[in-house]
Design a protein around this motif. Sequence first.
Motif, PDB file in Angstrom:
ATOM      1  N   SER A   1      -4.901   8.262  -2.702  1.00  0.00           N
ATOM      2  CA  SER A   1      -4.464   8.541  -4.070  1.00  0.00           C
ATOM      3  C   SER A   1      -2.944   8.525  -4.109  1.00  0.00           C
ATOM      4  CB  SER A   1      -4.990   9.889  -4.561  1.00  0.00           C
ATOM      5  OG  SER A   1      -4.510  10.940  -3.732  1.00  0.00           O
ATOM      6  N   VAL A   2      -2.390   8.173  -5.267  1.00  0.00           N
ATOM      7  CA  VAL A   2      -0.939   8.087  -5.421  1.00  0.00           C
ATOM      8  C   VAL A   2      -0.528   8.668  -6.775  1.00  0.00           C
ATOM      9  CG1 VAL A   2      -0.729   6.031  -3.968  1.00  0.00           C
ATOM     10  CG2 VAL A   2      -1.065   5.771  -6.429  1.00  0.00           C
ATOM     11  N   GLU A   3       0.742   9.044  -6.858  1.00  0.00           N
ATOM     12  CA  GLU A   3       1.319   9.447  -8.144  1.00  0.00           C
ATOM     13  C   GLU A   3       1.674   8.176  -8.902  1.00  0.00           C
ATOM     14  OE1 GLU A   3       5.328  11.681  -9.787  1.00  0.00           O
ATOM     15  OE2 GLU A   3       4.597  12.128  -7.772  1.00  0.00           O
TER      16      GLU A   3
ATOM     17  N   GLY B   1       0.806  -1.220   0.000  1.00  0.00           N
ATOM     18  CA  GLY B   1       0.000   0.000   0.000  1.00  0.00           C
ATOM     19  C   GLY B   1       0.837   1.266   0.000  1.00  0.00           C
ATOM     20  N   SER B   2       2.143   1.140  -0.028  1.00  0.00           N
ATOM     21  CA  SER B   2       3.032   2.304  -0.034  1.00  0.00           C
ATOM     22  C   SER B   2       2.972   3.012  -1.383  1.00  0.00           C
ATOM     23  CB  SER B   2       4.467   1.857   0.256  1.00  0.00           C
ATOM     24  OG  SER B   2       5.405   2.814  -0.191  1.00  0.00           O
ATOM     25  N   PRO B   3       2.762   4.339  -1.395  1.00  0.00           N
ATOM     26  CA  PRO B   3       2.729   5.055  -2.679  1.00  0.00           C
ATOM     27  C   PRO B   3       3.979   4.834  -3.527  1.00  0.00           C
ATOM     28  CG  PRO B   3       1.872   6.454  -0.941  1.00  0.00           C
ATOM     29  CD  PRO B   3       2.427   5.230  -0.269  1.00  0.00           C
ATOM     30  N   ALA B   4       5.155   4.831  -2.887  1.00  0.00           N
ATOM     31  CA  ALA B   4       6.405   4.611  -3.626  1.00  0.00           C
ATOM     32  C   ALA B   4       6.437   3.207  -4.218  1.00  0.00           C
ATOM     33  CB  ALA B   4       7.596   4.832  -2.708  1.00  0.00           C
TER      34      ALA B   4
END
Length: 348
Positions: free
Chosen positions: A276-278, A249-252
Amino acid sequence: MSTHTVSCKACLAYGEKDVRVEQRELEYQDEDVLVKVDRGGICGSDIHYYQHGRAGMSVLKHPMVIGHEFVGVVSRAPAGSNLRVGQRVAVNPSRPCNHCEFCLEGKQNLCSTMRFMGSAQFNPHVNGGFSEYVTATVEQCIPYDDRAEAKVMAFAEPLAVAIHAVNSAGTLVGNKVLVIGAGPIGCLILAAALSAGASEAVACDVSDRCLTLAQHMGATATFNPMNEGSAGSYQQNRGYFDVVFEASGSPAAIKSTVALTRPAGTVVQVGMGAASVEYPVMPMLVKEIRWVGSFRFINEFDTAVKWLQDGRINPLPLLSGEYQPEAIESALIAAADKTLSSKVQIKF
């Protein structure tokens, strides 16, 4: 229809940093199965209810019995059912409506009125399994062989999540697989992927302790992305893996899946993190990567019970602690410390 009651000890979450062990009266009807709980595993949602008084958008509005990974013994069975008193069962915490369009399509995990045990999504909340006794429907109770250990069978619910994720990817036979996030779910996905025919199953995590656990669960290789260059070989030639399971679940980590997945590969999103993530949409499109969400499980719960009963998967390397219900707060604190714990169970 008769109403009966039984007095039992239960672990209730009241709010942030407020969890209590209390005696309560449990009501049940003639058509209910009364299960005497043996033990249950602490999940991330249980930790969130304790730490924050909420799990995602589900906010505690009144005290609720926590826990949804549990097994027990039938104490009372409805007349005419296929269950018998004394029978060991794993309890499926899902209670779908079974009449909405998604249920009728066989996608009960997407039921908008799902009454999931140990969840504060609806008010009144649905009590969970950290109680000496619980009520369940006949359909929720999946019998298992008396020779199987309860501490193994209590992994049925998280293993069902893992098997559903594997099923969401399509066939894995001969495929190279990466699992990002080697917590309990990630490690179970890794084991399930190997059981489903993956030729390689690599684990990625920022915790070396978790990577060691992944090795115990069968990982063919591991790497820590914090170590410079550790992922380099897997990103060459437009990506190495046929299927990537993102379980952190980490955005990175979510962002990194595109570089690690080969063209026409699949990313299965299991981990829940930021809303939300990039995300590198253009590289994903150019490589025609399929990004799939995986949520809970459907009939995979029955499969998980069978796999655990038959020894097809051994989850015990993940079991890091056992506590009595009176020590529920200590158990939750221990379970939240990922430097020390993987799966913590409450033993009744």
